[in-house]
Write a protein that holds these residues in place. Structure first.
Motif, PDB file in Angstrom:
ATOM      1  N   SER A   1       0.705  -0.932  -0.157  1.00  0.00           N
ATOM      2  CA  SER A   1      -0.655  -0.622   0.138  1.00  0.00           C
ATOM      3  C   SER A   1       0.798   0.984  -0.144  1.00  0.00           C
ATOM      4  N   THR A   2       0.277   2.115  -0.926  1.00  0.00           N
ATOM      5  CA  THR A   2       0.789   3.154  -0.472  1.00  0.00           C
ATOM      6  C   THR A   2      -0.027   4.554   0.693  1.00  0.00           C
TER       7      THR A   2
ATOM      8  N   ASN B   1      -3.245   4.007   2.219  1.00  0.00           N
ATOM      9  CA  ASN B   1      -4.723   3.721   2.416  1.00  0.00           C
ATOM     10  C   ASN B   1      -4.727   2.511   2.378  1.00  0.00           C
ATOM     11  N   THR B   2      -4.826   1.790   1.183  1.00  0.00           N
ATOM     12  CA  THR B   2      -5.634   0.651   1.700  1.00  0.00           C
ATOM     13  C   THR B   2      -4.871   0.652   2.581  1.00  0.00           C
TER      14      THR B   2
ATOM     15  N   GLY C   1      -4.312   6.126  -9.507  1.00  0.00           N
ATOM     16  CA  GLY C   1      -2.870   5.188  -8.968  1.00  0.00           C
ATOM     17  C   GLY C   1      -3.127   3.872  -9.678  1.00  0.00           C
ATOM     18  N   ASN C   2      -3.382   3.157  -9.099  1.00  0.00           N
ATOM     19  CA  ASN C   2      -3.313   1.542  -9.294  1.00  0.00           C
ATOM     20  C   ASN C   2      -4.629   1.331 -10.190  1.00  0.00           C
ATOM     21  N   LEU C   3      -4.794   2.021 -10.685  1.00  0.00           N
ATOM     22  CA  LEU C   3      -6.510   1.999 -11.387  1.00  0.00           C
ATOM     23  C   LEU C   3      -7.310   1.590 -10.972  1.00  0.00           C
TER      24      LEU C   3
ATOM     25  N   ASN D   1     -10.632   2.162  -8.840  1.00  0.00           N
ATOM     26  CA  ASN D   1     -11.397   3.013  -8.864  1.00  0.00           C
ATOM     27  C   ASN D   1     -11.932   2.689  -9.894  1.00  0.00           C
TER      28      ASN D   1
ATOM     29  N   THR E   1     -11.000  11.753  -2.878  1.00  0.00           N
ATOM     30  CA  THR E   1     -11.081  10.433  -2.457  1.00  0.00           C
ATOM     31  C   THR E   1     -10.571  10.184  -1.115  1.00  0.00           C
TER      32      THR E   1
HETATM   33  N1  F0G Z   1      -6.374   8.318  -3.845  1.00  0.00           N
HETATM   34  C1  F0G Z   1      -6.024   7.681  -2.842  1.00  0.00           C
HETATM   35  C2  F0G Z   1      -6.580   8.962  -1.763  1.00  0.00           C
HETATM   36  C3  F0G Z   1      -5.213   7.031  -3.041  1.00  0.00           C
HETATM   37  O1  F0G Z   1      -4.764   6.466  -1.512  1.00  0.00           O
HETATM   38  C4  F0G Z   1      -5.494   5.741  -4.257  1.00  0.00           C
HETATM   39  C5  F0G Z   1      -4.283   4.533  -4.263  1.00  0.00           C
HETATM   40  C6  F0G Z   1      -6.019   6.759  -5.541  1.00  0.00           C
HETATM   41  C7  F0G Z   1      -5.839   7.796  -5.442  1.00  0.00           C
HETATM   42  C8  F0G Z   1      -5.186   5.781  -6.093  1.00  0.00           C
HETATM   43  O2  F0G Z   1      -7.150   5.222  -6.838  1.00  0.00           O
HETATM   44  O3  F0G Z   1      -5.542   3.125  -7.525  1.00  0.00           O
HETATM   45  O4  F0G Z   1      -7.423   3.680  -7.665  1.00  0.00           O
HETATM   46  O5  F0G Z   1      -6.555   4.167  -8.943  1.00  0.00           O
HETATM   47  N2  F0G Z   1      -4.573   4.536  -3.459  1.00  0.00           N
HETATM   48  C9  F0G Z   1      -3.176   3.087  -3.141  1.00  0.00           C
HETATM   49  C10 F0G Z   1      -3.236   2.457  -1.495  1.00  0.00           C
HETATM   50  C11 F0G Z   1      -2.443   2.912  -4.241  1.00  0.00           C
HETATM   51  O6  F0G Z   1      -2.397   2.033  -0.507  1.00  0.00           O
HETATM   52  O7  F0G Z   1      -4.072   2.946  -1.025  1.00  0.00           O
HETATM   53  P1  F0G Z   1      -6.627   3.625  -7.660  1.00  0.00           P
END
Ligand code: F0G
Length: 440
Positions: free
Chosen positions: A123-124, A126-127, A228-230, A232, A383
């Protein structure tokens, strides 16, 4: 989590003809009257008929999805969208402070369904916070989280630690952690909840259902989301595609995915190299070549929006499928644009973390280039909560040039156009009163 034949990610597909789906979306609103039932209260499971992969009574909920669709006049003015036409879908209101709880309730449900006792993710931040929270609240599983050392904000790290997750810091970035967690989960038989898990995306579809609910079941013109990881963007496309197939909506919105320019793989591949889903036959060679050149040149993602600091988005293929379904496009925004947009979101009443503000910065860009028209109805997805990354916020507003340079200058941010600077005064009543008179 991957197809044994082609190696690509799995997808959840329903046999809708054999499932009881309401014939109009407002049927879901009626569940709110029964909100003393936790599955009607949940902003995810209230829509169970649209993600019916496990019987509803077995679905895990901690009360996720009580989010807000906020029409922000200030942010509308900033982006150039006519006030009243721009909405912020504020996912920071989830129990762990980000949209991840939508997907986690779904992945967790499936994990329990198959009898898992441990769940892991890279994770970065949030996950991992979300997984840790679901483990601590439900006590159904133990959390093992992998993070890139120094790559996550203190707010997110503090959540994982406080919730009691086994926290493994890898020397490397998110992509390194992702590669390792896949290997470790396979070897140790731990359930993987990253968005390679197709059930996560099922939960994230409900963000779009709640957007429609907030708009009185009217379809907006644009959904703008950080990429990010796409997960959403992939989930949103699937949500609208299924609603259209089911005859529950008569058109789909356009999807705009916004990369940070320091982590712009999707932008490069789609907008610069023309990679398309192409009805299921994307140009995989072009993608491989891009990743090879990235490795050969030692290029790694780098952005203040640490949540989306990702080199190889795992849901790339599903995202380009969503772009095809939703006549989508991709843009990139700089850290400067992200932080200015973030300050405007904060000043408009709802704060967010840097990655989230990419959606607002992207909307401004799309209005400036004439793609989004001022009268279009636009929904930006916020997000994650503002308090996830206080370091970036404080550095933006600081008068301490060294702190500004250290946190933001190093990212190419040159100025804080919307800074709200604290005023320093001696501990003296007259001086304090003088200062307040001067500045108010
Ligand atoms: N915004 C936030 C606050 C996020 O934590 C993340 C992704 C994204 C946008 C991107 O969303 O991956 O669906 O395109 N966070 C991941 C994590 C990678 O590990 O918490 P995404």
């Amino acid at each position: 989590m991957a197809c044994q034949q082609c190696g690509d990610l799995l997808d959840v597909v329903y046999d809708w003809d054999r499932l009881p789906v309401p014939d109009a979306l407002d049927a879901f609103a009626r569940k709110w009257a029964r909100r003393n039932d936790p599955h009607c209260f949940s902003g995810v499971w209230r829509f169970h008929e649209l993600l019916p992969f496990v019987p509803v009574e077995q679905c895990v909920t901690v009360g996720e999805g009580q989010t807000l669709l906020h029409a922000s006049q200030g942010v509308a003015e900033y982006t150039g969208v006519r006030p009243g036409r721009l909405h912020l879908q504020y996912e920071g209101m989830n129990p762990s402070g980000s949209f991840k709880d939508n997907g986690m309730s779904a992945a967790f449900t499936h994990a329990r369904f198959v009898g898992a006792t441990r769940a892991a993710c890279a994770s970065t931040g949030n996950t991992s916070a979300s997984l840790a929270l679901y483990c601590s609240v439900t006590r159904l599983m133990k959390a093992v989280i992998f993070i890139g050392s120094g790559k996550i904000s203190s707010g997110k790290l503090s959540q994982a630690l406080d919730y009691g997750a086994l926290t493994v810091q890898i020397s490397g970035d998110f992509d390194d952690a992702m590669a390792r967690v896949k290997e470790v989960s396979q070897q140790l038989g731990i359930y993987l909840v990253n968005s390679v898990n197709p059930f996560r995306l099922e939960g994230q579809k409900t963000i779009m259902f709640r957007v429609l609910e907030g708009l009185g079941w009217e379809v907006p013109d644009w959904i703008v989301v950080p990429g990010g990881n796409l997960g959403n963007s992939s989930a949103f496309g699937k949500a609208f595609h299924e609603l259209e197939q089911l005859g529950l909506i008569d058109r789909v919105p356009r999807l705009a995915v916004i990369n940070a320019s320091g982590a712009n793989t999707l932008y490069e591949l789609v907008e610069k190299r023309g990679v398309r889903w192409n009805g299921g036959d994307p140009n995989a060679a072009e993608v491989c070549q891009y990743y090879d050149s990235m490795d050969a040149e030692g290029r790694r993602a780098s952005t203040i929006a640490s949540a989306i600091e990702i080199n190889r988005p795992v849901n790339f293929n599903k995202c380009i499928r969503a772009l095809e379904w939703c006549d989508g496009l991709v843009r990139e925004v700089s850290d400067q644009q992200i932080l200015d947009a973030k300050a405007q979101v904060g000043a408009g009443g709802l704060g967010c973390e840097p990655a989230s503000a990419a959606s607002v910065a992207g909307t401004k860009l799309l209005v400036e280039e004439g793609t989004i028209r001022p009268d279009d109805r636009v929904v930006c997805i916020l997000t994650g909560h503002q308090l996830k990354d206080p370091t970036a916020t404080v550095a933006y507003h600081t008068t301490d040039q060294d702190q500004f340079n250290k946190v933001l200058g190093s990212r190419g941010v040159r100025r804080a156009a919307f800074a709200n600077r604290a005023i320093a005064v001696p501990n003296d009543l007259d001086e304090i009163i003088k200062a307040i008179r001067l500045y108010s």
